[in-house]
Motif scaffolding. Sequence first.
Motif, mmCIF file in Angstrom:
data_model
loop_
_atom_site.group_PDB
_atom_site.id
_atom_site.type_symbol
_atom_site.label_atom_id
_atom_site.label_comp_id
_atom_site.label_asym_id
_atom_site.label_seq_id
_atom_site.Cartn_x
_atom_site.Cartn_y
_atom_site.Cartn_z
ATOM 1 N N ASP A 517 20.798 40.266 28.283
ATOM 2 C CA ASP A 517 20.907 39.136 29.210
ATOM 3 C C ASP A 517 21.929 38.151 28.654
ATOM 4 N N PHE A 518 23.216 38.467 28.803
ATOM 5 C CA PHE A 518 24.322 37.745 28.185
ATOM 6 C C PHE A 518 24.293 36.263 28.517
ATOM 7 N N ASN A 519 23.992 35.931 29.759
ATOM 8 C CA ASN A 519 24.053 34.528 30.193
ATOM 9 C C ASN A 519 22.686 33.869 30.277
ATOM 10 N N ALA A 520 21.649 34.532 29.753
ATOM 11 C CA ALA A 520 20.295 33.964 29.685
ATOM 12 C C ALA A 520 19.772 33.551 31.057
ATOM 13 N N SER A 521 20.065 34.366 32.077
ATOM 14 C CA SER A 521 19.599 34.059 33.434
ATOM 15 C C SER A 521 18.175 34.514 33.673
ATOM 16 N N GLY A 522 17.647 35.321 32.783
ATOM 17 C CA GLY A 522 16.303 35.838 32.945
ATOM 18 C C GLY A 522 16.257 37.265 33.417
ATOM 19 N N ALA A 523 17.425 37.856 33.708
ATOM 20 C CA ALA A 523 17.492 39.245 34.152
ATOM 21 C C ALA A 523 18.823 39.839 33.706
ATOM 22 N N ILE A 524 18.856 41.152 33.548
ATOM 23 C CA ILE A 524 20.102 41.848 33.210
ATOM 24 C C ILE A 524 20.699 42.338 34.524
ATOM 25 N N ASP A 525 21.870 41.767 34.889
ATOM 26 C CA ASP A 525 22.471 42.128 36.172
ATOM 27 C C ASP A 525 23.985 42.090 36.062
ATOM 28 N N ILE A 526 24.645 42.189 37.208
ATOM 29 C CA ILE A 526 26.103 42.280 37.245
ATOM 30 C C ILE A 526 26.770 41.038 36.682
ATOM 31 N N THR A 527 26.099 39.871 36.767
ATOM 32 C CA THR A 527 26.718 38.660 36.222
ATOM 33 C C THR A 527 26.851 38.740 34.708
ATOM 34 N N ASP A 528 25.901 39.407 34.063
ATOM 35 C CA ASP A 528 26.026 39.575 32.608
ATOM 36 C C ASP A 528 27.235 40.443 32.273
ATOM 37 N N LEU A 529 27.477 41.459 33.109
ATOM 38 C CA LEU A 529 28.617 42.347 32.876
ATOM 39 C C LEU A 529 29.929 41.606 33.063
ATOM 40 N N THR A 530 30.054 40.832 34.135
ATOM 41 C CA THR A 530 31.311 40.116 34.381
ATOM 42 C C THR A 530 31.542 39.023 33.329
ATOM 43 N N ASP A 531 30.476 38.356 32.925
ATOM 44 C CA ASP A 531 30.628 37.328 31.888
ATOM 45 C C ASP A 531 31.060 37.967 30.569
ATOM 46 N N MET A 532 30.560 39.150 30.288
ATOM 47 C CA MET A 532 30.957 39.818 29.045
ATOM 48 C C MET A 532 32.416 40.254 29.107
ATOM 49 N N VAL A 533 32.858 40.743 30.269
ATOM 50 C CA VAL A 533 34.269 41.111 30.434
ATOM 51 C C VAL A 533 35.157 39.896 30.219
ATOM 52 N N ASP A 534 34.767 38.768 30.828
ATOM 53 C CA ASP A 534 35.557 37.539 30.656
ATOM 54 C C ASP A 534 35.615 37.136 29.184
ATOM 55 N N PHE A 535 34.494 37.271 28.489
ATOM 56 C CA PHE A 535 34.446 36.886 27.078
ATOM 57 C C PHE A 535 35.341 37.784 26.232
ATOM 58 N N LEU A 536 35.278 39.114 26.490
ATOM 59 C CA LEU A 536 36.022 40.055 25.648
ATOM 60 C C LEU A 536 37.509 40.092 25.975
ATOM 61 N N PHE A 537 37.877 39.888 27.247
ATOM 62 C CA PHE A 537 39.273 40.104 27.635
ATOM 63 C C PHE A 537 39.945 38.894 28.271
ATOM 64 N N GLY A 538 39.126 37.951 28.763
ATOM 65 C CA GLY A 538 39.740 36.850 29.491
ATOM 66 C C GLY A 538 39.569 35.493 28.869
ATOM 67 N N GLY A 539 39.032 35.438 27.623
ATOM 68 C CA GLY A 539 38.844 34.152 26.968
ATOM 69 C C GLY A 539 37.696 33.352 27.527
ATOM 70 N N GLY A 540 36.766 34.019 28.210
ATOM 71 C CA GLY A 540 35.624 33.320 28.779
ATOM 72 C C GLY A 540 34.679 32.796 27.711
ATOM 73 N N SER A 541 33.685 32.028 28.156
ATOM 74 C CA SER A 541 32.754 31.426 27.208
ATOM 75 C C SER A 541 31.910 32.496 26.533
ATOM 76 N N GLY A 542 31.423 32.163 25.366
ATOM 77 C CA GLY A 542 30.618 33.086 24.593
ATOM 78 C C GLY A 542 29.220 33.227 25.149
ATOM 79 N N PRO A 543 28.429 34.073 24.533
ATOM 80 C CA PRO A 543 27.069 34.304 25.020
ATOM 81 C C PRO A 543 26.192 33.086 24.820
ATOM 82 N N SER A 544 25.152 32.987 25.654
ATOM 83 C CA SER A 544 24.144 31.948 25.445
ATOM 84 C C SER A 544 23.378 32.255 24.163
ATOM 85 N N PRO A 545 22.925 31.222 23.469
ATOM 86 C CA PRO A 545 22.146 31.491 22.246
ATOM 87 C C PRO A 545 20.823 32.167 22.573
ATOM 88 N N CYS A 546 20.299 32.907 21.619
ATOM 89 C CA CYS A 546 19.010 33.562 21.805
ATOM 90 C C CYS A 546 17.901 32.519 21.889
#
Length: 546
Positions: A517-546
């Motif tokens: 759950d990359f963005n700590a939304s409470g579920a693992i979904d497509i938004t976690d995937l897009t946020d991870m892509v932005d983080f790895l390739f587009g300079g997006g924000s990092g993951p939410s803390p655990c």
Amino acid sequence: MNRILTMCLLLLALAISASAQVSDDGKPVVVVTNADIVGNVTWTAGNVYNLSGFMYVESGEKLTIEPGTIVKGNPGQGANASALIVARGGQIFANGTQALPVIFTSIQDDLDDPSDIPLDANGRGLWGGLIILGNAKINTTTGVGQIEGIPETEPRGAYGGNDDNDNSGVLTYVSIRHGGSEIGAANEINGLTMGAVGRGTTVSHVEVLFNLDDGYEWFGGTVNADHLVTAFCGDDAFDYDEGWRGGVEYSFCIMSTDVGDRGGEHDGGTSPVDGTPYATPLFSNVTYFGRGAVNGGQRCFEIRDNSGGGWYNSIFYDHGTYGIKVEENLAEPTDSQDRLAAGHIKFMNNLWYEFGDGNSTTAICNGVATTEAAIFGSGNDLAADPGIASVSRIPNGLLDPRPTNLFGAGWGGWVDPQGASGFFPAGAEIDVSYPAYNSGPYPYAGAFDPDLPMTSQWTDNWTFLSFAGYLSTAPVACCKLRGDNNHSGAIDISDLTFQVDFLFGGGASHPCEDEGDFNASGAIDITDLTDMVDFLFGGGSGPSPC
């Protein structure tokens, strides 16, 4: 008949009174004085040893203390204080184990009751402490000093010589509690004092608790140490002077909210200030907690009087004001800013956070640009939150100093302090027998493994912190770093493919769902995937803390 009964009761009362005076928890109490240390002496776990006055293990003598032995010091100040001093040429072998530590404490201490001595100012300075003196080099003009904490007129208080391999014995699994008697104005005994102790000596798994003065102080010498605890002492946690050149691997300090000064007070020379050998100790995997960022009046480091040193893979956290002051003293021929410029002070791969003056690198360095550039300019040290699990200074089971957010904080991974980028400052005499740091790499910073519960750490069972219920018994938290879908310790392309396979290809489940759950939304979904892509390739924000 009544007279006989009365006499019997009187005799019984006297017997009970006498036994109460000569037993402690069912063990005989052996009162020991300086005259009782002659030649080779062994103290056994079947007795409780009561120190009366200053006791010296003199040159050529050896004191062996068996596992599980309890040594209790009498109260008293000045000439009436009690302490155990290993003089030059003497040896101590305090061979505790994790199950059966050797305990030095006050005669007032009931070891079955962790709350019988007040855990405040009234619990400090109840006896003296342990002092070990050796024949290694110090950097004063004479090469010999007189140790603080015992009378200056005592010749057995001398330390220093030319044997850096000197062997004063062994301390393993030793807990030193409630010490620090005063022998004069501003002259208290440290928990463990080491004067010119040589590298032939073993110091491993030692705890100093509720001492009136410093936890540990080294005066010159080359002794190494590992797995040290200092808790709730009245002054500094770790103090060194006069050219100490040893190493420490794994150490932890925590201070009370109202007293305690520096995590490290580090001095180089005294007479002269530029004496050699320089102080160049090396620390790795240490965790220093202060009084608390909201409590003020305390800082993490003060490095002065031409001192140097190296600190690697460590965490400095929850201190009252700033993080570090490196002294500039233009009145002296050389100072610690000179040592910093020469590379004799080096901080690498450490995390600094939760300071009363603020968490910017400028605030941490007390506004001194040269210090800030040297420590944070390389990009190795970070002013970032390591995600300490829990801080508590009372025995409520909530002290958990494990880091939970190392990689989320940007920590770069463990560095060998003696490797290619390690601590080898040019022009300084370096002890070639530092602890074997290169037995790593360890996948964490600080003194504690985040993948083990505190009940499985090196502090468990033998320390007062463990016995008295300070340390957490909570299991390891699942989530270490959101986005680390394969639980490898870092976010990379393999985590992205793992997420794609999980969401669209029926791939393996996450070892820890919160990490998916990359963005700590409470579920693992497509938004976690897009946020991870932005983080790895587009300079997006990092993951939410655990």
